[in-house]
Every structure is written in structure tokens, then in C-alpha cells.
Design an enzyme around this catalytic site. Structure first.
Site, PDB file in Angstrom:
ATOM      1  N   GLU A  95       4.796  23.420 -30.427  1.00  0.00           N
ATOM      2  CA  GLU A  95       5.316  24.382 -29.465  1.00  0.00           C
ATOM      3  C   GLU A  95       6.578  24.090 -28.733  1.00  0.00           C
ATOM      4  OE1 GLU A  95       3.944  24.500 -25.535  1.00  0.00           O
ATOM      5  OE2 GLU A  95       1.947  23.392 -26.014  1.00  0.00           O
ATOM      6  N   LYS A 152      -5.640  22.085 -19.801  1.00  0.00           N
ATOM      7  CA  LYS A 152      -4.864  21.405 -18.838  1.00  0.00           C
ATOM      8  C   LYS A 152      -5.632  21.342 -17.667  1.00  0.00           C
ATOM      9  CE  LYS A 152      -2.274  23.811 -20.569  1.00  0.00           C
ATOM     10  NZ  LYS A 152      -1.339  24.839 -20.838  1.00  0.00           N
TER      11      LYS A 152
HETATM   12  N1  PSU Z   1       1.532  21.581 -21.603  1.00  0.00           N
HETATM   13  C1  PSU Z   1       2.321  21.263 -20.403  1.00  0.00           C
HETATM   14  N2  PSU Z   1       3.136  22.256 -19.855  1.00  0.00           N
HETATM   15  C2  PSU Z   1       2.946  23.693 -20.266  1.00  0.00           C
HETATM   16  C3  PSU Z   1       1.891  23.881 -21.236  1.00  0.00           C
HETATM   17  C4  PSU Z   1       1.586  23.025 -21.871  1.00  0.00           C
HETATM   18  O1  PSU Z   1       2.409  20.222 -19.970  1.00  0.00           O
HETATM   19  O2  PSU Z   1       3.738  24.439 -19.716  1.00  0.00           O
HETATM   20  C5  PSU Z   1       2.239  25.484 -21.836  1.00  0.00           C
HETATM   21  C6  PSU Z   1       1.530  25.467 -23.360  1.00  0.00           C
HETATM   22  O3  PSU Z   1       2.494  26.141 -23.904  1.00  0.00           O
HETATM   23  C7  PSU Z   1       0.233  26.370 -23.213  1.00  0.00           C
HETATM   24  C8  PSU Z   1       0.809  27.282 -21.881  1.00  0.00           C
HETATM   25  O4  PSU Z   1       0.199  27.108 -24.396  1.00  0.00           O
HETATM   26  O5  PSU Z   1       1.315  26.160 -21.297  1.00  0.00           O
HETATM   27  C9  PSU Z   1      -0.306  28.130 -21.437  1.00  0.00           C
HETATM   28  O6  PSU Z   1       0.302  29.080 -20.537  1.00  0.00           O
HETATM   29  P1  PSU Z   1      -0.756  30.131 -20.130  1.00  0.00           P
HETATM   30  O7  PSU Z   1      -1.913  29.524 -19.062  1.00  0.00           O
HETATM   31  O8  PSU Z   1       0.059  30.873 -19.024  1.00  0.00           O
HETATM   32  O9  PSU Z   1      -1.326  30.784 -21.247  1.00  0.00           O
END
Ligand code: PSU
Ligand code: MN
Length: 307
Positions: A32, A163
Site C-alpha cells: 500500500e 493499529k
Molecule cells: N499504517 C500507518 N499509517 C496509516 C495506515 C497504516 O502507519 O495511515 C493506513 C493503512 O493504509 C490502513 C488505513 O489501511 O490506514 C486504514 O484507514 P481507515 O481506518 O481510514 O480505513
């Protein structure tokens, strides 16, 4: 406009290296770019991309960095394209926003979910990421589109947990509801991205890339539509203790934020709180996950896969 020699498949731009590897049934790891546009500090992003490329190649697989280049969904972005994406301050695109950024010719870094969509569309099975999105705490119904994609697409996604800012119990429950198989890589416990453990037991574990392939193949043979998520603990020498991370997350959550910017904002605050080692750890776990995904890709490519 960046000129490219890419070929086009299903409307997606594919670099010559990845097109060649796809045609030859080689091992490919999709990665990604939202983590570079919205996760890591800008000066850490490009070196991290380079290290990932080198490590995946060292395993004998091809790294496919995915993103949206001036409206072109691209698999196998060049360093120049990545630098332009960062300069253009491309947005973070999820499954829900991907059609708009493509249709309206914008630049965007793809989340894990958006990357899964692109990868699956051209026939790539192995995806590596840092931490998957999940269920945010509170009553806001903020659930990452990553989870929907995991429930719908038959891929292998290697990550270091969800996360730290998320509601991990709710996230695990939703994964189960969606029929997503989750296993630990040489661990019984759910890792916490910044931590190796979270005190939550995983439903199963695997010991090798071969076992990962065996479980993924079994998913296909029993007709499961969903992904296999492999939870790979972050490198222990850089990982944090749970209390330090919990305190940083608690402090970050005092800042109100919602919507697509919630994840990047909270992660930035946690990162600032934990200090530079957290960036090193983030980079190291991305590289380690890409490596493991490469090893799995190699096993699948070698043993072949037929329905
Ligand atoms: N890991 C990080 N920072 C990020 C992300 C992952 O250290 O910004 C991103 C990834 O791309 C993950 C996304 O798929 O955050 C999820 O965001 P949301 O909760 O808005 O779907
Ligand atoms: Mn969200």
C-alpha cells in the site's frame, strides 16, 4: 504527466517488471501507499520504500507498490511516481473513494483495502501492510473499509496487527463475523503493531510460509470468499511495552478527529508521543511483513495453485 512504459490490464497500469512476473506466474507482493502519504513522516517514506523493494527482491519476489498516479490506478509504482505522489500530497484512498480519485484524475495513496482491490483485480495474492484498519472506539460507527475487503477478497494479508488506536476486541469480532481467517505467525497472541503482545489470544497459529499457503489453499478449496490475515509480531528489538503505548494512545484520543483523517491524525500523535523509535519500528515491521509476504509468494509460485 509522468510518461510510462506500463501495460494496462483491467484498466490498471502495471509496470513492465510486474507484468512480466504476472505472466510468468512469479511471486509478487502488493504494498500500500497510504502508509507513505499519511503514515510515516515524509523523509522516512522514500528510504522505507527503497528498503522494502530491496528486501522483497532479495527474497526472490517482485515488489508491487500500489497507488493512484494522476488518476491511473498503478501496480508497480516507480520511485519517481512515489516522490510525485508525496509532492502532490495525494489523498488517502479507501475502497469507497478509489473510484472517485481515479475517475477525477487525482493522486492518492491506497489504504490496505484499496490496495487489496487493485491486487485482486490483476491476480496478485500476497499483500503486505503495517497494520490493518479496524473498528474505532466510540459510538461513531467508524469501521475501516479494510475489513470489508478482507471479508470479500481471497487474498493473503500479512500485517503486525490492527493499529494501536483501534478497539482491538471489536476489530477481532468483526473479522470473525466477516469470515476472515486470522492466524499468528509463530505467536499465539495478537500483536499490537507497536507491541509484540496485546494479551489477546489468536484463534490459531502458523509456523512457516508453507503453512500459510496450506491454510490459504484450504480456504479456496472449501469455498471461503475471504482473506487469510497473518499477524506477524513487530521486530522485538524495536517493539514497545504495552503500558507506554496505552498511555500514548490515551493521550492521542483526547484530540477530537473523525472520518478518513482519524487514523492518520491519531497515528501521528502516537508516533510523536513515542518518539523516533516508533518510526524505526514502523519501517522495520513494514519490511519484515513484505519479506514474509515474499516468502509466501515464492511458495505459492513454486507449488502452483489451481482450483
Ligand atoms: N499504517 C500507518 N499509517 C496509516 C495506515 C497504516 O502507519 O495511515 C493506513 C493503512 O493504509 C490502513 C488505513 O489501511 O490506514 C486504514 O484507514 P481507515 O481506518 O481510514 O480505513
Ligand atoms: Mn474510517
Amino acid at each position: 504527466m509522468i510518461e510510462s512504459q506500463q501495460s494496462k490490464s483491467n484498466g490498471i497500469m502495471i509496470s513492465p517488471a510486474i507484468a512480466g512476473s504476472l505472466a510468468a506466474g512469479g511471486a509478487i507482493v502488493a504494498l500500500e501507499t497510504a502508509v507513505f502519504t499519511h503514515g510515516l513522516p515524509r523523509d522516512a517514506a522514500v528510504p522505507c520504500v527503497r528498503e522494502i523493494r530491496t528486501s522483497v527482491k532479495a527474497e526472490g519476489a517482485d515488489p508491487a507498490i500500489c497507488g493512484v498516479v494522476e488518476g491511473r490506478p498503478t501496480i508497480g509504482m516507480s520511485d519517481l511516481e512515489i516522490e510525485c505522489l508525496l509532492t502532490a500530497e495525494g489523498e488517502k484512498t479507501s475502497p469507497a473513494t478509489l473510484p472517485r480519485v481515479v475517475g477525477l484524475r487525482q493522486w492518492a495513496g491506497t489504504t490496505a483495502g484499496a490496495t487489496m482491490i487493485l491486487a485482486h483485480h490483476v491476480g496478485i495474492t500476497c499483500v503486505a501492510t503495517g497494520g490493518i484498519g479496524g473498528v474505532h472506539p466510540g459510538a461513531g460507527h467508524d469501521v475501516s473499509g479494510d475489513l470489508t475487503c478482507l471479508g470479500r477478497l481471497p487474498l493473503i494479508v500479512i500485517c503486525s496487527g490492527a493499529k494501536a488506536i483501534l478497539d482491538l476486541d471489536a476489530t477481532m469480532e468483526v473479522l470473525e463475523t466477516l469470515g476472515v481467517t486470522v492466524v499468528g505467525y509463530r505467536t499465539d497472541e495478537l500483536p499490537g503493531f507497536y507491541t509484540c503482545t496485546t494479551g489477546r489470544r489468536l484463534p490459531g497459529r502458523v509456523e512457516s510460509p508453507h503453512e500459510i499457503m496450506a491454510v490459504w489453499r484450504a480456504a479456496r478449496s472449501v469455498g471461503s470468499p475471504a482473506s487469510l490475515v497473518v499477524m506477524n509480531p513487530p521486530p522485538a528489538h524495536l517493539a514497545f511495552d504495552a503500558p507506554a503505548v496505552e498511555a500514548a494512545v490515551r493521550r492521542a484520543r483526547q484530540t477530537p478527529c473523525a472520518g478518513p483523517s482519524a487514523t492518520p491524525t491519531l497515528l501521528r500523535l502516537v508516533q510523536e508521543d513515542l518518539g523516533p523509535r516508533s518510526v524505526q519500528l514502523n519501517q522495520a515491521l513494514l519490511v519484515a511483513n513484505a519479506r514474509l509476504a515474499a516468502q509466501v509468494g515464492i511458495v505459492i509460485s513454486r507449488e502452483g495453485y489451481s482450483r
